[in-house]
Design an enzyme around this catalytic site. Structure first.
Site, PDB file in Angstrom:
ATOM      1  CB  ILE A   1      -6.086   2.197  41.593  1.00  0.00           C
ATOM      2  CG1 ILE A   1      -5.097   1.031  41.513  1.00  0.00           C
ATOM      3  CG2 ILE A   1      -5.513   3.323  42.437  1.00  0.00           C
ATOM      4  CD1 ILE A   1      -3.872   1.325  40.660  1.00  0.00           C
ATOM      5  CB  CYS A   2      -8.530   5.879  42.326  1.00  0.00           C
ATOM      6  SG  CYS A   2      -8.973   7.595  42.548  1.00  0.00           S
ATOM      7  CG  HIS A   3     -12.877   7.644  40.510  1.00  0.00           C
ATOM      8  ND1 HIS A   3     -11.857   8.391  41.052  1.00  0.00           N
ATOM      9  CD2 HIS A   3     -14.014   8.335  40.740  1.00  0.00           C
ATOM     10  CE1 HIS A   3     -12.359   9.496  41.582  1.00  0.00           C
ATOM     11  NE2 HIS A   3     -13.670   9.494  41.415  1.00  0.00           N
ATOM     12  CB  ALA A   4     -10.427   1.120  38.852  1.00  0.00           C
TER      13      ALA A   4
END
Length: 188
Positions: free
Chosen positions: A111-114
């Site tokens: 998710i997101c910056h992962a």
């Protein structure tokens, strides 16, 4: 729906600085679907989340990386936040843990910056993914096929662009886990 993941074991790998909702919403949804979910981290005790513009509240760590094996789990979830994946991507044990899921054709969600972790492990290369818009160039430079979509699924790799998409992310993640190991995953 309450038992569609009954018997499934899921790991959520995170450390301090995870985006609060990006750990808590998938954790809740996976448990509601009947999965056993462990929060796995570098050290035991608690890890502290980040919520909007300040520290959030702590979440208990169920197991440390030293106590688990990817063989214990059916899938892996990687919450984002800026701090969490940045700290994990310099930890060889964390990267090996992530890679082991991928090599075993298991579901991986980020998710997101992962997706920084997917970049660091090489998983992103040739794959369709989404992420938070600020790391779009990083994904593209690593060979990922970035899409401006709520959720993108590519052969067991489930990515979501931001915390506002967690319901859709969790639903797709559950669907992919229900399908099981992706034996016919093709090379990118």
């Amino acid at each position: 729906m309450a038992q569609e993941l009954s018997g499934k074991q899921i790991a959520i790998l995170a450390t301090n600085g995870f985006e609060q909702s990006e750990l808590e919403v998938p954790l809740k949804k996976l448990r509601e679907a009947g999965a056993k979910v462990d929060v796995v981290s570098l050290q035991g005790g608690e890890i502290k989340g980040w919520e909007m513009k300040d520290w959030g509240h702590p979440v208990p760590v169920d197991k440390t990386l030293d106590e688990v094996s990817p063989n214990d789990y059916d899938a892996l979830v990687l919450p984002g936040g800026q701090i969490n994946p940045d700290l994990l991507r310099v930890e060889p044990k964390a990267l090996q843990f992530i890679m082991s899921f991928w090599k075993a054709n298991k579901v991986v969600g980020a998710i997101c910056h992962a997706p920084w972790l997917l970049i660091e492990t090489g998983i992103v290369k040739g794959r369709r993914v989404t992420s938070y818009h600020s790391i779009k160039t990083d994904v593209i430079n690593a060979g990922g096929r970035w899409e401006d979509s709520t959720v993108v699924v590519d052969q067991g790799l489930v990515t979501s662009r931001n915390p506002g998409d967690l319901e859709a992310f969790s639903a797709k993640l559950i669907e992919e886990i229900r399908e099981g190991v992706h034996e016919h995953r093709t090379a990118a």
